[in-house]
Design an enzyme around this catalytic site. Sequence first.
Site, PDB file in Angstrom:
ATOM      1  N   GLY A 132       0.846  -1.185   0.000  1.00  0.00           N
ATOM      2  CA  GLY A 132       0.000   0.000   0.000  1.00  0.00           C
ATOM      3  C   GLY A 132       0.877   1.228   0.000  1.00  0.00           C
ATOM      4  O   GLY A 132       2.083   1.154  -0.231  1.00  0.00           O
ATOM      5  N   LYS A 133       0.235   2.336   0.273  1.00  0.00           N
ATOM      6  CA  LYS A 133       0.973   3.598   0.251  1.00  0.00           C
ATOM      7  C   LYS A 133       1.814   3.758   1.509  1.00  0.00           C
ATOM      8  O   LYS A 133       2.875   4.347   1.495  1.00  0.00           O
ATOM      9  CB  LYS A 133      -0.018   4.753   0.147  1.00  0.00           C
ATOM     10  CG  LYS A 133       0.374   5.682  -0.942  1.00  0.00           C
ATOM     11  CD  LYS A 133      -0.554   6.836  -1.185  1.00  0.00           C
ATOM     12  CE  LYS A 133      -1.851   6.781  -0.430  1.00  0.00           C
ATOM     13  NZ  LYS A 133      -2.360   8.086  -0.099  1.00  0.00           N
ATOM     14  N   GLU A 134       1.297   3.217   2.602  1.00  0.00           N
ATOM     15  CA  GLU A 134       2.005   3.416   3.867  1.00  0.00           C
ATOM     16  C   GLU A 134       2.780   2.194   4.319  1.00  0.00           C
ATOM     17  O   GLU A 134       3.538   2.272   5.265  1.00  0.00           O
ATOM     18  CB  GLU A 134       1.007   3.782   4.982  1.00  0.00           C
ATOM     19  CG  GLU A 134       0.720   5.254   5.075  1.00  0.00           C
ATOM     20  CD  GLU A 134      -0.466   5.635   4.211  1.00  0.00           C
ATOM     21  OE1 GLU A 134      -1.342   4.782   4.040  1.00  0.00           O
ATOM     22  OE2 GLU A 134      -0.498   6.755   3.698  1.00  0.00           O
ATOM     23  N   TYR A 166     -11.698  -4.271   1.064  1.00  0.00           N
ATOM     24  CA  TYR A 166     -10.258  -4.524   0.878  1.00  0.00           C
ATOM     25  C   TYR A 166      -9.558  -4.895   2.186  1.00  0.00           C
ATOM     26  O   TYR A 166      -8.416  -5.328   2.165  1.00  0.00           O
ATOM     27  CB  TYR A 166      -9.573  -3.284   0.282  1.00  0.00           C
ATOM     28  CG  TYR A 166     -10.082  -2.958  -1.093  1.00  0.00           C
ATOM     29  CD1 TYR A 166      -9.564  -3.620  -2.204  1.00  0.00           C
ATOM     30  CD2 TYR A 166     -11.102  -2.030  -1.284  1.00  0.00           C
ATOM     31  CE1 TYR A 166     -10.041  -3.357  -3.479  1.00  0.00           C
ATOM     32  CE2 TYR A 166     -11.595  -1.753  -2.547  1.00  0.00           C
ATOM     33  CZ  TYR A 166     -11.062  -2.421  -3.643  1.00  0.00           C
ATOM     34  OH  TYR A 166     -11.535  -2.168  -4.897  1.00  0.00           O
ATOM     35  N   ASN A 167     -10.234  -4.676   3.303  1.00  0.00           N
ATOM     36  CA  ASN A 167      -9.581  -4.926   4.596  1.00  0.00           C
ATOM     37  C   ASN A 167     -10.282  -6.014   5.399  1.00  0.00           C
ATOM     38  O   ASN A 167     -10.231  -6.034   6.630  1.00  0.00           O
ATOM     39  CB  ASN A 167      -9.485  -3.625   5.401  1.00  0.00           C
ATOM     40  CG  ASN A 167      -8.449  -2.684   4.800  1.00  0.00           C
ATOM     41  OD1 ASN A 167      -7.459  -3.139   4.225  1.00  0.00           O
ATOM     42  ND2 ASN A 167      -8.669  -1.392   4.924  1.00  0.00           N
ATOM     43  N   ASP A 190      -5.921  -4.570   8.994  1.00  0.00           N
ATOM     44  CA  ASP A 190      -5.533  -3.194   8.639  1.00  0.00           C
ATOM     45  C   ASP A 190      -6.145  -2.165   9.604  1.00  0.00           C
ATOM     46  O   ASP A 190      -6.983  -1.349   9.235  1.00  0.00           O
ATOM     47  CB  ASP A 190      -5.956  -2.898   7.194  1.00  0.00           C
ATOM     48  CG  ASP A 190      -5.170  -1.736   6.596  1.00  0.00           C
ATOM     49  OD1 ASP A 190      -4.371  -1.118   7.329  1.00  0.00           O
ATOM     50  OD2 ASP A 190      -5.376  -1.434   5.412  1.00  0.00           O
ATOM     51  N   LYS A 202       4.092  -6.710   8.563  1.00  0.00           N
ATOM     52  CA  LYS A 202       3.673  -5.465   7.907  1.00  0.00           C
ATOM     53  C   LYS A 202       4.731  -4.406   8.230  1.00  0.00           C
ATOM     54  O   LYS A 202       4.929  -4.048   9.393  1.00  0.00           O
ATOM     55  CB  LYS A 202       2.297  -5.037   8.406  1.00  0.00           C
ATOM     56  CG  LYS A 202       1.779  -3.779   7.713  1.00  0.00           C
ATOM     57  CD  LYS A 202       0.300  -3.578   8.013  1.00  0.00           C
ATOM     58  CE  LYS A 202      -0.250  -2.305   7.380  1.00  0.00           C
ATOM     59  NZ  LYS A 202      -1.683  -2.156   7.572  1.00  0.00           N
ATOM     60  N   ASP A 221     -11.336   2.437   8.382  1.00  0.00           N
ATOM     61  CA  ASP A 221     -10.932   2.099   7.014  1.00  0.00           C
ATOM     62  C   ASP A 221     -11.583   0.759   6.661  1.00  0.00           C
ATOM     63  O   ASP A 221     -11.008  -0.086   5.992  1.00  0.00           O
ATOM     64  CB  ASP A 221      -9.401   2.011   6.934  1.00  0.00           C
ATOM     65  CG  ASP A 221      -8.882   2.042   5.506  1.00  0.00           C
ATOM     66  OD1 ASP A 221      -9.674   2.361   4.584  1.00  0.00           O
ATOM     67  OD2 ASP A 221      -7.691   1.730   5.299  1.00  0.00           O
TER      68      ASP A 221
END
Length: 261
Positions: free
Chosen positions: A69-71, A202-203, A215, A88, A198
């Site tokens: 992901g972005k983070e 997707y999570n 997430d 992660k 969030d």
Amino acid sequence: MLTDELQKKLAKRIDGKLLEKEREKKSEKDGFNKNKVMDEVFDKSTTMTVSGLKNSGTISYLNGAMGSGKESKTYWAVSPSGKDLALKIYLVATSNFKKRHPYLLGDKRFTKLRKGTRHLVELWAQKEFANLSHCFDSKIPCVRPITVIKNVLVMDFMGKNGVPEPILVETEVDYKDYERAISIIDDLYNKAKIVHADFSEYNIFKTEKGLVVFDFGSAVESRHPNALDFLERDIKNITKFFVKRGLTVTNPVDVIKRIMK
Ligand SMILES: Nc1ncnc2c1ncn2[C@@H]1O[C@H](COP(=O)(O)OP(=O)(O)OP(=O)(O)O)[C@@H](O)[C@H]1O
Ligand SMILES: [Mg+2]
């Protein structure tokens, strides 16, 4: 485990950051901020953290990346006893900080900034760990956290042979999945006193044993000033997903009312 005081400190610092992130997400949607993050996961400190996990016997080796992901980037790792784990790794050089980098490198006044950035990223990883631990202890169907060291979060691996369980968006869904998703949001809010913030297709893993949420980096306590906005958004987002899949579901406004009662 994190002390209460550290938890509070974390929450305070990160919540400010979260709002900033929200605004950045918006500007991204408007077409700005399109720079992609480069692969800078394994900077020196992260490499040392991963070595530390090997030396302490938490992992014996690291396999390929699963998600990026972005983070963060998530890797499949294996424990000395052969158990699959997920690592992660929160990115220290995120696109936002990277973008500022050319302006800061070499400027003596900002030599402290790097440390500050790293510290903040570590707080994010610790916040996700704290949220996961709390939810897991509150019997929410979520991924089991194992430990967090600096910007690296270690969890149970959800899947087989390095292949993660499918996420909700990758599967066929039915009304039961909808009900289950809503009841997870309900339990998060009313039992764990947490809003995921969030929560989306997707999570959530869809496993043989049911849905499993993950997430938790953005999650906030239910007493957080923006918690109700996030709760509302979580419910609306997941409802939209099920409607898109052709299901007839309860009006999200009624769901929100029921959960907040
Ligand atoms: N515990 C786990 N076991 C197996 N696979 C996992 C696990 N956690 C994450 N993954 C895989 O990695 C992907 C990304 O994970 P996650 O959603 O936590 O990060 P992200 O969305 O990239 O991060 P961020 O929201 O911080 O940008 C998931 O879609 C999943 O395929
Ligand atoms: Mg995610």
